[in-house]
Design an enzyme around this catalytic site. Structure first.
Site, PDB file in Angstrom:
ATOM      1  N   ARG A 188       0.854  -1.180   0.000  1.00 24.55           N
ATOM      2  CA  ARG A 188       0.000   0.000   0.000  1.00 24.55           C
ATOM      3  C   ARG A 188       0.897   1.240   0.000  1.00 24.55           C
ATOM      4  NH1 ARG A 188      -3.492  -2.712  -1.478  1.00 24.55           N
ATOM      5  NH2 ARG A 188      -5.584  -3.064  -0.623  1.00 24.55           N
ATOM      6  N   HIS A 202      -1.383   0.176  -9.927  1.00 22.50           N
ATOM      7  CA  HIS A 202      -1.959  -0.806  -8.989  1.00 22.50           C
ATOM      8  C   HIS A 202      -2.471  -2.072  -9.700  1.00 22.50           C
ATOM      9  CE1 HIS A 202      -3.720  -0.940  -4.666  1.00 22.50           C
ATOM     10  NE2 HIS A 202      -3.504  -2.169  -5.108  1.00 22.50           N
ATOM     11  N   GLU A 211      -3.489   7.529  -4.152  1.00 21.23           N
ATOM     12  CA  GLU A 211      -3.991   7.018  -5.440  1.00 21.23           C
ATOM     13  C   GLU A 211      -5.332   7.653  -5.779  1.00 21.23           C
ATOM     14  OE1 GLU A 211      -4.005   2.705  -5.645  1.00 21.23           O
ATOM     15  OE2 GLU A 211      -1.993   2.686  -4.824  1.00 21.23           O
TER      16      GLU A 211
END
Ligand code: NAP
Ligand code: GLV
Ligand code: GLV
Length: 330
Positions: A242, A289, A271
């Protein structure tokens, strides 16, 4: 009279395999926004639903749960990471929370390796160089990188994905060291040829550092300026866990000023935004991602999400329940 079907809100379209399972038994409302599902729409549309099928970018907190109402039974996350969900708030309200562990382990480990090899051997830079017409012939000093084989791989977070990354490293004859909340069983350490290290020692020793911890209060900015400065100047950082686990501004500085040699990133602090400085750097490989993004794995995640939601809606225990406290004493 016909029995009313439970209502499901899906914040995004998921692969058909899962959607069909849900639609067979539920009244499913699927949204299909290009970016992140807007918060105001979520707060409005969630009212009266029995299940939420959500993505990792959907912040599901107490406010959303209250906007849904007391009939909300389950929040089924289409991801293994569940830092987007306030699990305590769900537990307090008796709402089940599920995720999709296991099915994406190997797919994500493959991507961590793709980033590791791409950064070490300058794959993206090389591709760009060639397409720009700069390749005039083989040269002894052209785009030199770093050897992966026999190097030391430091794995932060030795869970499903961390271990899968370690298994792959064995084929490259790497030395494997890891840091994690708990030491792994000796048998497993032996099988994977992996040795435990305190975090600081791992950072000083590893040629490649790959992050696989979940995002929690403890792991937010686990890697900041201090940690980056501990790493070898020739080392690389890979993050497929993450974004907020790494201080992105400090990382940009580290890459620019040569505290480390490169980074491969699949995840970002805010993000879908990316620290603008990173976009300018050739020694960073940046992906949107994609960790679990294979056809097969995304389909398996979809059936898993559907199974979790359907079980909970039937009053049964979903297979991937994160907060079993909810069903205790039933
Ligand atoms: P997992 O099996 O639960 O492994 C996580 C590991 O991290 C566990 O070994 C855990 O240790 C350790 N850990 C937890 N908190 C820690 C802390 N504060 N300090 C040190 N170690 C800690 O999860 P996984 O399936 O491997 O997934 C890991 C993460 O990858 C997910 O949470 C998700 O955020 C991310 N992910 C990203 C993608 C992507 O698309 N890029 C895809 C899948 C997953 P213990 O077991 O001892 O508690
Ligand atoms: C993806 O990032 C996941 O947590 O599944
Ligand atoms: C390179 O292509 C070599 O043959 O060494």
């Amino acid at each position: 009279m016909m029995r009313k079907m439970p209502k499901v809100l899906a914040t995004s379209r998921i692969p058909e395999e899962g959607l069909r399972m849900l639609e067979e038994h539920c009244d499913v409302k699927v949204f299909d926004y290009e970016g992140v599902f807007p918060r105001d729409v979520l707060l409005k549309e969630v009212n009266g639903v029995n299940a939420i099928v959500c993505l990792l970018a959907d912040k599901i907190d107490g406010e959303v749960m209250d906007a849904a109402g007391p009939q909300l039974k389950i929040i089924a996350n289409y991801a293994v990471g569940f830092d987007n969900i306030d699990v305590d708030a769900a537990t307090k309200r008796g709402i089940m929370v599920t995720n999709t562990p296991g099915v994406l382990t190997d797919t994500t480990a493959d991507l961590a390796w793709a980033l590791l090899l791409a950064t070490a051997r300058r794959v993206v830079e090389g591709d760009k160089f060639l397409r720009q017409g700069k390749f005039k012939g083989w040269k002894p000093m052209l785009l030199l990188g770093t050897d992966v084989y026999h190097a030391t791989l430091g794995i932060i977070g030795f869970g499903n994905i961390g271990r899968a990354v370690a298994r792959r490293a064995m084929g490259f004859d790497m030395k494997i060291i890891y840091y994690s909340a708990h030491k792994a069983p000796v048998e497993l350490e032996r099988k994977l040829n992996a040795e435990y290290r305190p975090l600081d020692d791992l950072l000083k020793e590893a040629d490649f550092v790959s992050i696989h911890v979940p995002l929690t209060k403890e792991t937010r900015h686990l890697i900041g300026e201090r940690e980056l400065k501990m790493m070898k100047k020739e080392a690389y950082l890979i993050n497929t866990a993450r974004g907020p686990i790494v201080d992105e501004k400090a990382l940009a500085k580290a890459l620019k000023e040569g505290w480390i040699r490169g980074a491969g990133l699949d995840v970002f602090e805010r993000e879908p935004e990316v620290e603008p400085e990173l976009l300018e750097l050739d020694n960073a490989v940046l992906l949107p991602h994609l960790g679990s993004a294979s056809y097969a794995t995304r389909a398996k995640m979809a059936t898993m999400v559907a199974e979790n939601a359907l079980k909970a809606l039937k009053g049964e225990v979903p297979p991937n329940l994160i907060n079993p406290e909810v069903i205790m004493g039933r």
